[in-house]
Design a protein around this motif. Structure first.
Motif, PDB file in Angstrom:
ATOM      1  N   PHE A 282     -24.786  61.054  54.023  1.00  0.00           N
ATOM      2  CA  PHE A 282     -25.686  62.203  54.114  1.00  0.00           C
ATOM      3  C   PHE A 282     -25.367  63.232  53.037  1.00  0.00           C
ATOM      4  CE2 PHE A 282     -26.784  66.364  55.962  1.00  0.00           C
ATOM      5  CZ  PHE A 282     -28.142  66.169  56.158  1.00  0.00           C
ATOM      6  N   GLN A 283     -24.064  63.504  52.841  1.00  0.00           N
ATOM      7  CA  GLN A 283     -23.666  64.469  51.818  1.00  0.00           C
ATOM      8  C   GLN A 283     -24.011  63.970  50.416  1.00  0.00           C
ATOM      9  OE1 GLN A 283     -19.523  65.226  52.498  1.00  0.00           O
ATOM     10  NE2 GLN A 283     -19.879  66.524  54.288  1.00  0.00           N
ATOM     11  N   GLN A 284     -23.859  62.666  50.198  1.00  0.00           N
ATOM     12  CA  GLN A 284     -24.225  62.122  48.893  1.00  0.00           C
ATOM     13  C   GLN A 284     -25.718  62.278  48.634  1.00  0.00           C
ATOM     14  OE1 GLN A 284     -22.766  58.112  49.038  1.00  0.00           O
ATOM     15  NE2 GLN A 284     -20.691  58.669  48.377  1.00  0.00           N
ATOM     16  N   LYS A 285     -26.530  62.041  49.689  1.00  0.00           N
ATOM     17  CA  LYS A 285     -27.970  62.237  49.532  1.00  0.00           C
ATOM     18  C   LYS A 285     -28.278  63.697  49.230  1.00  0.00           C
ATOM     19  CE  LYS A 285     -29.471  58.421  52.516  1.00  0.00           C
ATOM     20  NZ  LYS A 285     -30.175  58.052  53.782  1.00  0.00           N
ATOM     21  N   ASP A 286     -27.627  64.606  49.996  1.00  0.00           N
ATOM     22  CA  ASP A 286     -27.833  66.033  49.737  1.00  0.00           C
ATOM     23  C   ASP A 286     -27.379  66.409  48.333  1.00  0.00           C
ATOM     24  OD1 ASP A 286     -28.924  66.468  52.188  1.00  0.00           O
ATOM     25  OD2 ASP A 286     -27.105  67.259  53.108  1.00  0.00           O
ATOM     26  N   ALA A 287     -26.238  65.830  47.920  1.00  0.00           N
ATOM     27  CA  ALA A 287     -25.729  66.138  46.581  1.00  0.00           C
ATOM     28  C   ALA A 287     -26.703  65.657  45.508  1.00  0.00           C
ATOM     29  CB  ALA A 287     -24.360  65.490  46.386  1.00  0.00           C
ATOM     30  N   ARG A 288     -27.273  64.458  45.716  1.00  0.00           N
ATOM     31  CA  ARG A 288     -28.248  63.957  44.737  1.00  0.00           C
ATOM     32  C   ARG A 288     -29.494  64.843  44.704  1.00  0.00           C
ATOM     33  NH1 ARG A 288     -26.303  58.792  46.427  1.00  0.00           N
ATOM     34  NH2 ARG A 288     -27.880  58.655  48.059  1.00  0.00           N
ATOM     35  N   LYS A 289     -29.951  65.255  45.920  1.00  0.00           N
ATOM     36  CA  LYS A 289     -31.108  66.153  45.956  1.00  0.00           C
ATOM     37  C   LYS A 289     -30.790  67.472  45.258  1.00  0.00           C
ATOM     38  CE  LYS A 289     -33.119  64.395  50.266  1.00  0.00           C
ATOM     39  NZ  LYS A 289     -33.455  64.728  51.681  1.00  0.00           N
ATOM     40  N   TYR A 290     -29.586  68.003  45.544  1.00  0.00           N
ATOM     41  CA  TYR A 290     -29.188  69.269  44.919  1.00  0.00           C
ATOM     42  C   TYR A 290     -29.090  69.120  43.403  1.00  0.00           C
ATOM     43  CZ  TYR A 290     -26.400  73.424  43.943  1.00  0.00           C
ATOM     44  OH  TYR A 290     -25.934  74.607  43.439  1.00  0.00           O
ATOM     45  N   GLN A 291     -28.537  67.984  42.954  1.00  0.00           N
ATOM     46  CA  GLN A 291     -28.449  67.745  41.517  1.00  0.00           C
ATOM     47  C   GLN A 291     -29.830  67.651  40.884  1.00  0.00           C
ATOM     48  OE1 GLN A 291     -26.031  64.247  41.112  1.00  0.00           O
ATOM     49  NE2 GLN A 291     -24.100  65.332  41.459  1.00  0.00           N
ATOM     50  N   GLU A 292     -30.758  66.991  41.585  1.00  0.00           N
ATOM     51  CA  GLU A 292     -32.120  66.898  41.061  1.00  0.00           C
ATOM     52  C   GLU A 292     -32.756  68.283  40.969  1.00  0.00           C
ATOM     53  OE1 GLU A 292     -33.854  64.415  39.856  1.00  0.00           O
ATOM     54  OE2 GLU A 292     -32.200  63.001  40.086  1.00  0.00           O
TER      55      GLU A 292
END
Length: 225
Positions: A112-122
């Motif tokens: 979940f954090q990795q998905k959030d991190a990818r969204k945040y990076q995008e």
């Protein structure tokens, strides 16, 4: 000689009599006493053997009891150890189960954090691209404004008129003036009063500076006196 022979014969008789007495003593021991003593010795030996055997059996019985008690203690210890081993195995299984649950939870949170991190990076990437684009636009706008400011400064410099030029243009009707000439006249009319006011203020400043210098000199003289 006859006396010596008599004495010798007496000695022989005495010794022979003593030997005969010893023989008679040995031969006169009754057989019943001998058999009874042997029976007593035999009974004593049998009794000792029985006592020793009973003691041995008693000691063996005590050893068996002690061995049985030790076996019971060993069995109890085995039961205790097996119980503790079972408890430890249960605790170990519980710990492994908890570890699996925590691992699954951590994996889920990490995903979940990795998905959030990818969204945040995008989002950050998009924002950075927007900021860079906006920065380029502002830089271009700033460059254009600087160019316009330079043009305005040059134009204002071109709009500056002397009093003679102003009086000459003022003699013409406004509809006969070009736009630059008209703007130059209006610019002169705005700037000339300001220039005169600045000149007057400069004169006042110089006068006040002179008065201040004189006052300082007078004050110094008074303090010295």
């Amino acid at each position: 000689m006859s006396q010596k022979i008599v004495k010798a014969s007496k000695k022989i008789n005495v010794s022979s009599s003593l030997e005969s007495e010893d023989i008679s003593l040995e031969t006169t021991v009754p057989t019943d006493d001998i058999s009874s003593s042997e029976e007593r010795d035999g009974k004593i030996k049998i009794t000792r053997q029985l006592i020793e055997r009973k003691e041995l059996l008693h000691n063996i019985q005590l050893l068996k009891i002690e061995l049985s008690q030790k076996n019971m203690m060993i069995d109890n210890l085995k039961v205790d150890y097996l119980t503790k081993i079972e408890e430890l195995e249960e605790k170990l299984n519980d710990a492994l189960h908890q570890k699996q649950l925590l691992t699954l939870r951590l994996d889920s949170q990490l995903t979940f954090q990795q998905k959030d991190a990818r969204k945040y990076q995008e989002l950050m990437k998009q924002e950075m691209e927007t900021i860079l684009l906006r920065q380029k636009q502002l830089e271009e706008t700033n460059r254009q404004l600087r160019e316009k400011a330079g043009d305005i400064r040059r134009n204002l410099h071109d709009f500056e008129l002397t009093e003679e030029q102003y009086m000459k243009l003022k003699g013409f009707p406004e509809d006969q003036l070009s736009i630059p000439e008209y703007v130059s006249m209006r610019f002169y009319e705005l700037m000339d009063p300001l220039k005169k006011e600045i000149s007057e203020l400069q004169v006042k400043k110089n006068n006040l500076s002179e008065e201040l210098t004189e006052n300082k000199g007078q004050l110094k003289q008074l303090t010295e006196e």
